[in-house]
Design a protein around this motif. Structure first.
Motif, PDB file in Angstrom:
ATOM      1  N   GLU A   1     -26.369   6.462  39.249  1.00 51.32           N
ATOM      2  CA  GLU A   1     -27.634   7.138  38.912  1.00 51.32           C
ATOM      3  C   GLU A   1     -28.016   6.874  37.456  1.00 51.32           C
TER       4      GLU A   1
ATOM      5  N   GLU B   1     -31.443   5.225  36.014  1.00 48.24           N
ATOM      6  CA  GLU B   1     -32.291   5.935  35.061  1.00 48.24           C
ATOM      7  C   GLU B   1     -32.469   5.126  33.783  1.00 48.24           C
TER       8      GLU B   1
ATOM      9  N   MET C   1     -30.776  11.328  28.323  1.00 50.02           N
ATOM     10  CA  MET C   1     -29.881  10.673  29.287  1.00 50.02           C
ATOM     11  C   MET C   1     -28.499  10.448  28.665  1.00 50.02           C
TER      12      MET C   1
END
Length: 552
Positions: free
Chosen positions: A108, A112, A219
């Motif tokens: 993931e 991203e 992030m």
């Protein structure tokens, strides 16, 4: 503190840094994965170790675990096995809670990161396109201005020249006006594009890039938090099994504390106790009275004369004297008659208990079949009652067979319990016959000794006596040899059934002659008559030796 404002011009470095962060996360995943493999390997080795030292079923080793020390060791093995299970739990939890979760999160995270940097590159490409448009507009405006200046200068030159026609001057004037108009249009276009670019540049550096970099920063911070949480989980997985591991260790300590040396000592008594009473005191014998020898001195001297020939024969045949020794080393008698009374009683009792359990098992099976048959009788659609008759008959036959077997062993048990002397706290002496289930060997026979007329013993006489016994069994040419002399008398304390070859049966209270005393093997050689002699357990008789035999 924001990457969007502080690192607005570090797009490439941020791209490298975030990739490094993903590499660190993957390295941590690999570390945890290898830890789980180590835990599994360690657990497997512990389980194999525990299994290796487990007692084998239906073996002598399994019987040893009656002792508390061995039970404690068995508990230690079981707790070690449970301890290994906790390391398997550690491996499973680390795999499911860390390795699998982080591997999914890394995927993931990569998606991203790719999305954010794709958006950043798209913004870069857009501002670069706007910059190119601005540059193109600027160059066009510059070019048009130069063209307009040249057209104006040409018009002024034509207008000042008297030789030029009015039409040419008008044409030059119009051309100059056109160029000026084009320059004005280029100026307007350049101004418009410049304003638009400035606005887009402000949005790029103060809005788009900060927003994108802010997302990248968030992030990255989530990645850092996630790896920290995984490290906590790593510790918690270990911490969760600590109480159970503690219980395993407590179990080992409890097993160690349960060791009872007195109980183990009692088990040794129960395992090896023969049930024999120790011999009583010897009575005083007055040797001032004349002694009566059963065999004359002449017979001894006669036997010594042929010593060499008899020795040769005896040395050749001594291995055949005791065939019952081999029988004892073979299959165990069904009634355990080869065991001492106490051990025999325990074996018989154990056999009776086993048979009773088998009878109860068969009885329960018979009851179950009977109930099923009743159900079939009431509900024929469920089954044929006659189909159970054969099975019921077979079970009844098994029960009857087991009952007969149980009665046989109960009779032997009652016989043994009737013969056993009164039990007390005194130590029991175990007969040599039952010590390791060995009987007197031929070497003992080779050491037989005879009494000489002067009361001494010689090895030569011992060998002669051995040969004479052999001669009665194996060669008729020695039938005329004199029997061994009596060296005393004995009284039977208990009844002994001499079923094995080389032994002799005696009845309690019977008095017999002693022709060879116990040599340390637990047997005494006695004679009832000239043709009937053999060995009996020393603990079954009370021996009264002559004075000469005692002095030797």
């Amino acid at each position: 503190m924001s990457w969007g404002t502080e690192l607005w011009d570090q797009f490439d470095n941020l791209e490298k840094h975030t990739q490094w962060g993903i590499d660190i996360l993957e390295k941590y995943i690999k570390f945890v994965k290898e830890r789980t493999e180590i835990e599994l390997s360690y657990a497997k080795q512990l389980r194999n170790l525990s299994k290796k030292y487990q007692p084998k079923k239906n073996s002598k080793e399994e019987e040893e675990y009656r002792y508390t020390a061995c039970k404690a060791f068995l508990s230690t093995l079981n707790e070690t096995n449970d301890y290994a299970g906790q390391h398997e739990v550690i491996s499973e939890n680390m795999t499911s809670q860390i390795t699998v979760e982080l591997a999914r999160y890394v995927q993931e995270l990569k998606q991203e990161r790719k999305s954010h940097f794709h958006e950043g590159r798209k913004a870069q490409q857009h501002i670069e396109t706007c910059w190119k448009q601005l540059e193109s507009s600027k160059r066009r405006f510059e070019r048009d201005c130069k063209e307009a200046d040249r057209a104006q200068q040409y018009f002024e030159k034509m207008d000042a020249d008297i030789n030029v026609t009015k039409a040419d001057v008008e044409k030059a004037r119009q051309q100059a006006q056109i160029r000026h108009q084009m320059a004005e249009d280029s100026k307007a276009d350049y101004s418009s594009i410049l304003q638009k670019f400035n606005q887009q540049q402000r949005e790029y550096y103060h809005s788009h890039i900060p927003s994108i970099f802010q997302k990248i920063q968030e992030m990255e911070e989530r990645r850092i938090v996630r790896i920290g949480e995984s490290m906590k989980t790593y510790a918690e997985v270990d911490r969760q099994v600590i109480p159970i591991i503690g219980k395993c260790l407590d179990g080992i300590v409890k097993a160690a504390e349960s060791i009872d040396q007195k109980n183990d000592s009692q088990l040794v008594i129960e395992a090896y106790k023969s049930g024999f009473e120790p011999p009583g005191d010897f009575e005083f014998e007055d040797y001032t009275q004349p002694m009566k020898r059963t065999v004359s001195d002449n017979s001894l001297s006669n036997s010594r004369g042929d010593g060499k020939a008899e020795l040769k024969f005896g040395g050749k045949s001594k291995g055949k004297l005791w065939p019952f020794i081999k029988k004892n080393k073979g299959a165990t008698p069904e009634d355990f008659s080869n065991l001492p009374p106490e051990q025999r009683r325990k074996k018989l009792q154990l056999k009776v208990d086993e048979l009773n359990k088998e009878i109860q098992k068969e009885t329960d099976q018979r009851d179950a079949i009977t109930k099923m048959k009743d159900v079939y009788l009431k509900n024929p659609q469920m089954g044929d009652p006659a189909s159970l008759d054969h099975k019921l008959t077979e079970v009844n036959q098994n029960i009857e067979k087991l009952r007969l077997e149980a009665q046989k062993f109960e009779a032997w048990l009652a016989e043994v319990e009737g013969r056993l002397p009164a039990r007390g706290d005194q130590a029991r002496r175990q007969s040599g016959m039952y010590d390791g289930q060995t009987a007197p060997t031929v070497n003992n026979c080779a050491q037989d000794r005879e009494s000489s007329p002067d009361g001494s013993y010689t090895e030569e006489q011992s060998q002669e006596s051995e040969v004479k016994v052999l001669a009665t069994d194996f060669d008729d040419e020695f039938d005329d040899e004199e029997p061994l002399p009596a060296i005393g008398t004995c009284k039977a304390l208990y009844t002994f059934d001499g079923q094995n070859e080389g032994t002799i049966s005696v009845i309690e209270g019977e008095t017999l002659y002693v022709i060879e005393e116990d040599k340390g093997d637990g047997w005494t050689r006695i004679r009832r008559s000239e043709d009937e002699e053999g060995y009996v357990p020393t603990s079954y008789v009370e021996v009264y030796l002559d004075k000469n035999a005692k002095d030797s």
